[in-house]
Design an enzyme around this catalytic site. Structure first.
Site, PDB file in Angstrom:
ATOM      1  N   GLU A  39       0.589  -1.049   0.278  1.00 51.38           N
ATOM      2  CA  GLU A  39      -0.024   0.000  -0.025  1.00 51.38           C
ATOM      3  C   GLU A  39       1.381   1.498   0.164  1.00 51.38           C
ATOM      4  O   GLU A  39       1.563   1.520   0.888  1.00 51.38           O
ATOM      5  CB  GLU A  39      -1.074  -0.079   1.325  1.00 51.38           C
ATOM      6  N   CYS A  84      -2.209   7.898   5.042  1.00 54.93           N
ATOM      7  CA  CYS A  84      -1.983   7.643   2.810  1.00 54.93           C
ATOM      8  C   CYS A  84      -3.771   7.987   2.036  1.00 54.93           C
ATOM      9  O   CYS A  84      -3.224   8.228   1.234  1.00 54.93           O
ATOM     10  CB  CYS A  84      -1.636   6.645   3.030  1.00 54.93           C
TER      11      CYS A  84
END
Length: 545
Positions: free
Chosen positions: A296, A330
């Protein structure tokens, strides 16, 4: 060995969030943990190999981002010999760990969750606040609630995974599926911004029987060290997860150059992830099999407002999504698209006024909404991006001030651009910078297409509207632009067990942490067919005359 039943795990639910309001026991407990930790720092962190501390003597600092003249800890950078010992120790422990009954593995992680949310809650939060710059609320979300949730829901999902069995059996046959761990070791490379992610990146592979080498972020070393300590206290065999702080490129290369490298569990930058993927591909001839690559990475996350959106709610959601933890998530909001009718109505003035109310200061003072960015490289990069946006003609609607005299503080910044592909609309910033593009009301569908094609990322995004048809259009046109898509809600705040998290495109492999999906990636299924009826001849019925 005693015969073991197929036990049922306890009911699993999300860890309740605590408020840390003034004069509460939780506030006092956290303040005491912060005071104690500050009186004892800097801590000395070794590598931990087979449960034993290993000190190389090469001490590297983890400065506190709100007070960079002082270190939360110094850690012993792992040498090649230390990393080799970690790999050897993990592989030696592999057979016993994967053969451990599932109930015993489950119990370790359930106990770890209780230690995180109970005995070590305030200490782990204090380490996250001082070392990673989070305020109390953000540390509660991360180091207490989410980490506890990851460990508990991992048990729930693995129990469900093991129950996935063939639905049919021919007469005289029993079919079953065994979910084996990978053949080798898993390398976990973890980020600074979430203590919980560090725990999950080693926890997810380990709970299904894998052994791991853990390379923590230099900026998150101390909280990661505490998580490793908690796992050992919970009963994790000491060689199952090896803790190797130090130089990321050198440690990672040594691991992925090893024949027994079986998987990478990564959270970090897109550029680093792509580089590692290429290195792994170049090594395919040396491995036993094809390593699993789970990652990720970055995002350029968006809010899209329709002319029917509510301005007040839309602004509040934008400020939280963009400026919580100084934009170092993120999923943090980075770009918004506002119709001219809303912008020239009250959206512009409301966004400016509310953004200017956001307070910035050290995590040790509870009144501040957000804190510093993580370090000097981040501070310098974000500052330069703001300057570049100004040079390109961007209007600074709010913020823009930067001060690194004591800590790395950047005032939450709102930029208005006329160019939908300007630097701050395209480049991931990972800081408290939000850019606005104003579109014509009639161009709603075209703006959906613009959002979809402007950047290479596909992590999170939101649509705000009171028009159901508009929601339907946006959800369809943006179906590949975000792995986590929100309707009338901000683009941050995914909860384990509720919104499985991950994005595609340049944002990662979208394997959805916080769900059962992630565990398929760290298992290698074996189909087993057992026959109970002996055949009596080899002829087919069609051979008979």
């Amino acid at each position: 060995m005693a015969q073991l039943a197929s036990f049922k795990i306890p009911v699993i639910d999300n860890e309740p969030m605590r408020s840390y309001a003034p004069d509460t026991a939780d506030r006092k407990g956290l303040e005491a943990a912060l005071a104690k930790m500050q009186s004892e720092l800097p801590f000395e962190v070794p590598a931990v190999i087979n449960g034993k501390p290993v000190k190389s003597g090469d001490l590297q600092p983890q400065p506190m981002p709100h007070d960079h003249a002082n270190n939360l800890c110094t850690y012993h950078a792992s040498t090649p010999e230390t990393v080799q010992a970690a790999i050897d120790g993990a592989l030696a422990a592999k057979s016993a760990w994967e053969d451990m009954p599932w109930a015993d593995r489950a119990a370790i992680f359930l106990k770890a969750a209780d230690l995180v949310t109970g005995k070590y809650r305030f200490e782990l939060m204090a380490a996250t606040m001082l070392g990673q710059g989070k305020n109390a609320w953000q540390a509660e979300i991360d180091a207490a609630a989410e980490l506890g949730d990851f460990f508990r829901f991992s048990v729930k999902y693995v129990e469900e995974l093991y129950q996935q069995q063939p639905p049919r059996n021919s007469p005289g046959v029993w079919n079953r599926t065994e979910f084996r761990p990978l053949e080798g070791f898993v390398l976990a490379v973890t980020p600074f911004n979430f203590t919980a992610i560090g725990g999950n990146l080693v926890g997810a592979p380990a709970i299904v029987g894998n052994v791991c080498v853990w390379k923590p972020s230099p900026m998150g070393t101390y909280s990661s060290y505490l998580v490793h300590k908690i796992l050992l206290e919970a009963g994790l065999p000491p060689s199952v997860v090896q803790f190797v702080p130090g130089s990321p490129p050198e440690i990672v290369k040594q691991c992925i150059d090893h024949r027994a490298f079986a998987g990478l569990h990564f959270t970090g930058s897109t550029q680093v992830f792509r580089s590692l993927w290429k290195q792994i591909a170049n090594n395919l001839d040396i491995y036993k099999g094809y390593p699993r690559i789970v990652g990720e990475t970055g995002g350029k996350n968006f809010h899209l407002y329709h002319p029917t959106a509510d301005t007040s709610s839309g602004v509040i959601q934008a400020i939280r999504a963009a400026f919580e933890y100084s934009g170092q998530k993120c999923s943090a909001l980075s770009r918004i698209y506002v119709p001219r009718s809303l912008w020239e109505g009250s959206f512009r003035d409301t966004l400016a006024a509310e953004s200017n109310k956001v307070t910035v200061g050290p995590c040790t003072s509870f009144e501040y909404f957000t804190g510093p960015v993580i370090g000097k490289p981040a501070f310098d990069r974000i500052k330069s991006v703001i300057a570049q946006a100004k040079a390109e003609g961007g209007e600074i609607l709010a913020g823009g001030e930067c001060d690194d005299s004591k800590g790395y503080f950047i005032k939450p910044t709102v930029i208005v651009t006329k160019d939908p592909k300007s630097v701050t609309m395209v480049q991931e910033i990972f800081g408290p910078v939000l850019t606005v593009y104003v579109y014509e009301d009639a161009d709603f569908e075209a703006t959906c297409e613009l959002i979809d094609t402007t950047t290479e990322y596909g992590l999170t995004g939101s649509i705000f509207a009171n028009d159901r048809a508009a929601l339907k259009v946006a959800a369809h046109k943006l179906r590949n632009a975000a792995g986590n898509f929100y309707i009338n809600d901000k683009c941050t705040g995914a909860v384990v067990g509720q919104q499985p998290f991950g994005g595609a495109r340049a944002s990662g492999t979208n394997d959805k942490s916080g769900s059962m999906s992630i565990f398929y990636r760290f298992t290698s299924a074996r189909s087993i067919k057992e026959n109970f009826v002996e055949p009596t001849e080899f002829h087919y019925p069609s051979n008979l005359l």
